[in-house]
Design a protein around this motif. Structure first.
Motif, PDB file in Angstrom:
ATOM      1  N   ASP A  21      38.139  78.895 -12.764  1.00  0.00           N
ATOM      2  CA  ASP A  21      38.154  77.760 -11.862  1.00  0.00           C
ATOM      3  C   ASP A  21      36.721  77.229 -11.739  1.00  0.00           C
ATOM      4  O   ASP A  21      35.831  77.945 -11.298  1.00  0.00           O
ATOM      5  CB  ASP A  21      38.682  78.188 -10.501  1.00  0.00           C
ATOM      6  CG  ASP A  21      38.879  77.035  -9.550  1.00  0.00           C
ATOM      7  OD1 ASP A  21      38.567  75.885  -9.920  1.00  0.00           O
ATOM      8  OD2 ASP A  21      39.361  77.278  -8.422  1.00  0.00           O
ATOM      9  N   PRO A  22      36.494  75.968 -12.112  1.00  0.00           N
ATOM     10  CA  PRO A  22      35.130  75.439 -12.027  1.00  0.00           C
ATOM     11  C   PRO A  22      34.613  75.388 -10.591  1.00  0.00           C
ATOM     12  O   PRO A  22      33.413  75.455 -10.360  1.00  0.00           O
ATOM     13  CB  PRO A  22      35.236  74.036 -12.627  1.00  0.00           C
ATOM     14  CG  PRO A  22      36.670  73.704 -12.647  1.00  0.00           C
ATOM     15  CD  PRO A  22      37.421  74.999 -12.656  1.00  0.00           C
ATOM     16  N   GLN A  23      35.518  75.301  -9.625  1.00  0.00           N
ATOM     17  CA  GLN A  23      35.084  75.253  -8.231  1.00  0.00           C
ATOM     18  C   GLN A  23      34.377  76.544  -7.840  1.00  0.00           C
ATOM     19  O   GLN A  23      33.389  76.509  -7.103  1.00  0.00           O
ATOM     20  CB  GLN A  23      36.263  75.007  -7.304  1.00  0.00           C
ATOM     21  CG  GLN A  23      35.855  74.901  -5.850  1.00  0.00           C
ATOM     22  CD  GLN A  23      37.023  74.579  -4.936  1.00  0.00           C
ATOM     23  OE1 GLN A  23      38.150  74.413  -5.371  1.00  0.00           O
ATOM     24  NE2 GLN A  23      36.745  74.497  -3.657  1.00  0.00           N
ATOM     25  N   ASP A  24      34.846  77.678  -8.322  1.00  0.00           N
ATOM     26  CA  ASP A  24      34.208  78.954  -7.997  1.00  0.00           C
ATOM     27  C   ASP A  24      32.779  79.003  -8.535  1.00  0.00           C
ATOM     28  O   ASP A  24      31.859  79.455  -7.846  1.00  0.00           O
ATOM     29  CB  ASP A  24      35.020  80.124  -8.563  1.00  0.00           C
ATOM     30  CG  ASP A  24      36.387  80.253  -7.912  1.00  0.00           C
ATOM     31  OD1 ASP A  24      36.567  79.751  -6.788  1.00  0.00           O
ATOM     32  OD2 ASP A  24      37.283  80.858  -8.541  1.00  0.00           O
ATOM     33  N   THR A  25      32.611  78.553  -9.753  1.00  0.00           N
ATOM     34  CA  THR A  25      31.284  78.547 -10.372  1.00  0.00           C
ATOM     35  C   THR A  25      30.341  77.601  -9.635  1.00  0.00           C
ATOM     36  O   THR A  25      29.191  77.950  -9.335  1.00  0.00           O
ATOM     37  CB  THR A  25      31.390  78.111 -11.849  1.00  0.00           C
ATOM     38  OG1 THR A  25      32.358  78.924 -12.500  1.00  0.00           O
ATOM     39  CG2 THR A  25      30.060  78.227 -12.550  1.00  0.00           C
ATOM     40  N   ILE A  26      30.839  76.416  -9.328  1.00  0.00           N
ATOM     41  CA  ILE A  26      30.015  75.422  -8.638  1.00  0.00           C
ATOM     42  C   ILE A  26      29.674  75.899  -7.234  1.00  0.00           C
ATOM     43  O   ILE A  26      28.541  75.749  -6.765  1.00  0.00           O
ATOM     44  CB  ILE A  26      30.726  74.055  -8.607  1.00  0.00           C
ATOM     45  CG1 ILE A  26      30.903  73.518 -10.027  1.00  0.00           C
ATOM     46  CG2 ILE A  26      29.952  73.060  -7.759  1.00  0.00           C
ATOM     47  CD1 ILE A  26      31.821  72.324 -10.130  1.00  0.00           C
ATOM     48  N   ARG A  27      30.658  76.503  -6.549  1.00  0.00           N
ATOM     49  CA  ARG A  27      30.404  76.984  -5.189  1.00  0.00           C
ATOM     50  C   ARG A  27      29.325  78.063  -5.188  1.00  0.00           C
ATOM     51  O   ARG A  27      28.477  78.108  -4.293  1.00  0.00           O
ATOM     52  CB  ARG A  27      31.681  77.523  -4.551  1.00  0.00           C
ATOM     53  CG  ARG A  27      31.406  78.049  -3.138  1.00  0.00           C
ATOM     54  CD  ARG A  27      32.649  78.276  -2.368  1.00  0.00           C
ATOM     55  NE  ARG A  27      33.129  76.965  -1.967  1.00  0.00           N
ATOM     56  CZ  ARG A  27      34.377  76.687  -1.648  1.00  0.00           C
ATOM     57  NH1 ARG A  27      35.273  77.615  -1.685  1.00  0.00           N
ATOM     58  NH2 ARG A  27      34.735  75.475  -1.298  1.00  0.00           N
ATOM     59  N   ALA A  28      29.343  78.939  -6.182  1.00  0.00           N
ATOM     60  CA  ALA A  28      28.325  79.991  -6.264  1.00  0.00           C
ATOM     61  C   ALA A  28      26.931  79.385  -6.451  1.00  0.00           C
ATOM     62  O   ALA A  28      25.970  79.811  -5.800  1.00  0.00           O
ATOM     63  CB  ALA A  28      28.642  80.945  -7.408  1.00  0.00           C
ATOM     64  N   SER A  29      26.830  78.385  -7.315  1.00  0.00           N
ATOM     65  CA  SER A  29      25.522  77.761  -7.521  1.00  0.00           C
ATOM     66  C   SER A  29      25.092  76.954  -6.302  1.00  0.00           C
ATOM     67  O   SER A  29      23.909  76.928  -5.956  1.00  0.00           O
ATOM     68  CB  SER A  29      25.525  76.893  -8.776  1.00  0.00           C
ATOM     69  OG  SER A  29      26.385  75.790  -8.621  1.00  0.00           O
ATOM     70  N   CYS A  30      26.043  76.318  -5.638  1.00  0.00           N
ATOM     71  CA  CYS A  30      25.707  75.561  -4.428  1.00  0.00           C
ATOM     72  C   CYS A  30      25.265  76.494  -3.298  1.00  0.00           C
ATOM     73  O   CYS A  30      24.390  76.144  -2.510  1.00  0.00           O
ATOM     74  CB  CYS A  30      26.904  74.727  -3.968  1.00  0.00           C
ATOM     75  SG  CYS A  30      27.166  73.239  -4.958  1.00  0.00           S
ATOM     76  N   SER A  31      25.863  77.657  -3.213  1.00  0.00           N
ATOM     77  CA  SER A  31      25.504  78.614  -2.164  1.00  0.00           C
ATOM     78  C   SER A  31      24.061  79.078  -2.299  1.00  0.00           C
ATOM     79  O   SER A  31      23.428  79.443  -1.316  1.00  0.00           O
ATOM     80  CB  SER A  31      26.421  79.831  -2.210  1.00  0.00           C
ATOM     81  OG  SER A  31      27.743  79.448  -1.922  1.00  0.00           O
ATOM     82  N   GLU A  32      23.559  79.055  -3.529  1.00  0.00           N
ATOM     83  CA  GLU A  32      22.192  79.494  -3.792  1.00  0.00           C
ATOM     84  C   GLU A  32      21.216  78.325  -3.866  1.00  0.00           C
ATOM     85  O   GLU A  32      20.034  78.526  -4.127  1.00  0.00           O
ATOM     86  CB  GLU A  32      22.163  80.291  -5.089  1.00  0.00           C
ATOM     87  CG  GLU A  32      23.000  81.556  -5.012  1.00  0.00           C
ATOM     88  CD  GLU A  32      23.178  82.217  -6.366  1.00  0.00           C
ATOM     89  OE1 GLU A  32      22.650  81.693  -7.370  1.00  0.00           O
ATOM     90  OE2 GLU A  32      23.846  83.252  -6.421  1.00  0.00           O
ATOM     91  N   SER A  33      21.707  77.106  -3.634  1.00  0.00           N
ATOM     92  CA  SER A  33      20.840  75.928  -3.731  1.00  0.00           C
ATOM     93  C   SER A  33      19.816  75.920  -2.597  1.00  0.00           C
ATOM     94  O   SER A  33      19.964  76.603  -1.583  1.00  0.00           O
ATOM     95  CB  SER A  33      21.674  74.650  -3.689  1.00  0.00           C
ATOM     96  OG  SER A  33      22.201  74.455  -2.389  1.00  0.00           O
ATOM     97  N   SER A  34      18.800  75.099  -2.759  1.00  0.00           N
ATOM     98  CA  SER A  34      17.739  75.032  -1.749  1.00  0.00           C
ATOM     99  C   SER A  34      18.254  74.476  -0.422  1.00  0.00           C
ATOM    100  O   SER A  34      17.697  74.774   0.629  1.00  0.00           O
ATOM    101  CB  SER A  34      16.581  74.182  -2.268  1.00  0.00           C
ATOM    102  OG  SER A  34      17.018  72.859  -2.525  1.00  0.00           O
ATOM    103  N   GLU A  35      19.312  73.689  -0.466  1.00  0.00           N
ATOM    104  CA  GLU A  35      19.879  73.140   0.766  1.00  0.00           C
ATOM    105  C   GLU A  35      20.685  74.178   1.543  1.00  0.00           C
ATOM    106  O   GLU A  35      20.625  74.231   2.767  1.00  0.00           O
ATOM    107  CB  GLU A  35      20.784  71.949   0.447  1.00  0.00           C
ATOM    108  CG  GLU A  35      20.074  70.769  -0.159  1.00  0.00           C
ATOM    109  CD  GLU A  35      21.049  69.698  -0.612  1.00  0.00           C
ATOM    110  OE1 GLU A  35      22.261  69.963  -0.661  1.00  0.00           O
ATOM    111  OE2 GLU A  35      20.595  68.593  -0.924  1.00  0.00           O
TER     112      GLU A  35
END
Length: 95
Positions: A32-46
């Protein structure tokens, strides 16, 4: 009633059932691309500072035996940040 009786009763061939199971094992598990994107977003600077704030709150609450504090607001702030980030990128990855 044995397994063979059940298969005969249902008009199923036991060999076909085994072949279907083998085919399922050979298929690649879709990610699921959402899982991958969510993981990267969780680690984003924001979102990373909000995640850290939530983790600190969890530690603080779990270290106390009697407290009325919960980390609901911290969780909501973090999830809002992560979901906002995901929503910007998700549809670019869908077909």
């Amino acid at each position: 009633m044995t397994l063979e009786d059940k298969n005969l009763y249902a008009n199923e061939d036991p060999e076909e059932e085994e072949e279907e199971e083998d085919e399922d094992e050979d298929e690649e598990e879709l990610e699921d691309p959402q899982d991958t994107i969510r993981a990267s977003c969780s680690e984003s600077s924001e979102c990373a500072p909000l995640k850290e704030e939530f983790d600190n709150c969890e530690e603080r609450v779990n270290s106390r035996s009697q407290t009325t504090e919960d980390c609901t607001q911290e969780l909501f702030d973090f999830l809002h940040c992560a979901d906002t980030c995901v929503s910007k990128e998700l549809f670019n990855h869908l077909k």
